[in-house]
Design an enzyme around this catalytic site. Structure first.
Site, short mmCIF file in Angstrom:
data_model
loop_
_atom_site.label_atom_id
_atom_site.label_comp_id
_atom_site.label_asym_id
_atom_site.label_seq_id
_atom_site.Cartn_x
_atom_site.Cartn_y
_atom_site.Cartn_z
N GLU A 63 50.35 41.57 33.06
CA GLU A 63 51.14 40.43 33.53
C GLU A 63 51.27 39.42 32.40
O GLU A 63 50.53 39.48 31.41
CB GLU A 63 50.38 39.74 34.68
CG GLU A 63 50.11 40.61 35.87
CD GLU A 63 51.36 40.93 36.66
OE1 GLU A 63 52.27 40.08 36.71
OE2 GLU A 63 51.45 42.04 37.20
N LYS A 116 38.90 45.73 43.36
CA LYS A 116 38.95 47.15 43.71
C LYS A 116 37.55 47.70 43.99
O LYS A 116 37.35 48.48 44.91
CB LYS A 116 39.61 47.94 42.57
CG LYS A 116 41.08 47.55 42.38
CD LYS A 116 41.63 48.15 41.10
CE LYS A 116 43.08 47.76 40.88
NZ LYS A 116 43.56 48.13 39.54
#
Ligand SMILES: NC(=O)c1ccc[n+]([C@@H]2O[C@H](COP(=O)([O-])OP(=O)(O)OC[C@H]3O[C@@H](n4cnc5c(N)ncnc54)[C@H](OP(=O)(O)O)[C@@H]3O)[C@@H](O)[C@H]2O)c1
Length: 433
Positions: free
Chosen positions: A191, A206
């Site tokens: 990003e 995660k």
């Protein structure tokens, strides 16, 4: 047979890939299910400028997600917006409307997945989140179904493709982190603000989900020690190579006699291990079971592979809507057994790699060895690459197995030494892989 109707909210990398697969693969999906999955409504604020595949037929397009959730024909809402604000409202509202939910949102599910699941079960709807971890690897299905008969003792993963790309390219090409961050942004892996990736927070979300699934424990982000890859340099790979190791951002969850140790951190791993061969923006998960021993899962974590996971979840939920789901069990259900209590990473025992940058002078090694000895840490090897400057001299000390607590205390003391140019870098040398 009557179709099942889907509404898709969010048409970015994952949402648009999902739409494409539902359009291109519609006949195969219908054959596998015995009925069609119909896209009834799609939503993004910029939907007016998007091409919606004609094959999907008459689809409601809206910039207001509430229209999708409230649409009387929509039976499953796919939340593919990301972030935690609007996405949380979408999921809450869908549950209130008794619509089943498919989401790829690791941030929300890591922060409050357990509560969302409980609400979903109470409302009698289905919630599926395969795409939230490791994109194209069906790791939720593996942990919930495939190896659910086993008792997991350890789970190690490479869960952030951007970091893995940066580290493996640094290893191959010897270029610094800043250059590789810019390159991954150009390639669309990172990003504009790369912090969530390179500081380890994305991987931590995660690991929260995977550890909850693997160990059935309520894991929160604060249970996980996290350290990113900002301090790793090409020189660390040179030293790691001499030690027959490489460096990866390792996400680990390991059962010990004291409890569950959880971490996301750069670590040295032996070059011969299967995780060391995971290159570029790939993800991998290695699971050790008490009875089933080792299993390994590998795949791509980006848009289309993640779209496959979303579509597979839509199919599963559609099947359950059609045939009824007698037992909706939360993946966090056995948290109530409380068997695996997360404990501080300080209790971890490992060999460590310590990399120093010093202003050279006589007696440095003796001073450092003295601090280690005082903490009962045994020195294993000293490595030094040739270096032209005496003002910024790098070298490495490896030490035998000791506790994280002792290493931290030693490093804190070493930071005070006036010849130290920066805090020593301490990386564990993982062996249980
Ligand atoms: N990208 C991956 O490889 C990947 C892999 C695994 C999981 N995920 C997860 O998948 C989810 C989506 O990620 P992504 O990469 O596809 O994100 P993305 O490319 O940024 O897409 C987000 C979409 O949501 C729409 N959106 C944003 N705010 C909205 C609002 N208020 N109302 C309606 N639509 C809105 C955006 O379009 P407008 O701006 O036009 O509204 C855009 O279509 C995230 O939870 C992410 O963590 C992504």
């Amino acid at each position: 047979m009557e179709e099942v109707n889907v509404g898709i909210i969010g048409l970015g990398n994952v949402g648009y890939a999902t739409l494409n697969i539902l359009s291109e693969n519609a006949d195969q999906i219908a054959q596998k299910l015995g009925f069609r999955l119909n896209v009834t409504a799609v939503c993004s604020r910029g939907v007016a400028s998007l091409h919606i595949p004609e094959k999907l037929g008459n689809v409601l397009r809206t910039a207001d997600w509430r229209e999708v959730v409230a649409h009387p024909d929509v039976q499953i809402v796919a939340e593919l917006v990301g972030g935690t604000d609007v996405a949380a409202n979408i999921i809450d509202s869908a549950i209130e409307h008794r619509k089943s939910v498919v989401t790829a949102n690791k941030a929300i599910m890591a922060a409050c997945g357990s509560e969302i699941w409980d609400r979903a079960i109470r409302s009698g709807i289905n919630l599926a989140m395969e795409a939230s971890v490791c994109g194209g690897i069906p790791i939720h299905a593996v942990l919930r179904e495939g190896i659910s008969g086993d008792r997991v003792t350890a789970l190690y993963g490479i869960l952030n493709g951007t970091c893995n790309y940066i580290l493996t390219e640094m290893e191959k090409r010897g270029v610094p982190l800043a250059y590789l961050v810019a390159e991954s942004q150009r390639l669309g892996y990172a990003e504009a603000d790369p912090s969530a990736d390179i500081d380890g927070f994305d991987a931590r979300s995660k690991l929260v989900l995977l550890a909850a699934l693997a160990f059935g424990e309520r894991i929160t982000p604060s249970d996980i020690f996290v350290e990113g890859i900002r301090r790793i340099t090409p020189l660390d790979f040179d030293y790691a190579r001499q030690l027959k190791h490489t460096i990866r951002l390792v996400c680990g969850a390991r059962q010990t006699s004291e409890g569950l140790i959880l971490f996301v951190r750069p670590a040295l791993i032996p070059s011969s291990t299967i995780l060391a061969s995971v290159q570029g923006p790939y993800n991998a998960v290695w699971v050790k079971g008490q009875f089933g021993e080792d299993t390994f899962y590998y795949g791509w974590g980006a848009g289309h592979p993640t779209g496959v996971s979303v579509v597979s979840d839509l199919m599963r939920v559609a099947r359950e809507i059609r045939s009824g789901s007698p037992e909706r069990v939360s993946p966090f259900a056995h948290e109530r057994l409380g068997e695996y209590r997360p404990v501080s990473v300080n209790r971890q025992k490992r060999a460590y790699y310590l990399r120093f940058r010093v202003e050279d002078r006589p007696g440095i090694i003796a001073t450092l060895a003295g601090i280690l000895a005082a903490k009962h840490i045994s020195l294993e090897a000293v490595l030094q690459e040739p270096c032209s400057t005496k003002h910024d001299l790098p070298f490495v000390i490896t030490v035998e197995e000791t506790s994280e607590q002792s290493i931290r205390e030693a490093v804190d003391e070493m930071c005070q030494l006036e010849f130290m140019r920066e805090a020593p870098l301490a990386l564990p040398m993982e062996t249980a892989l």
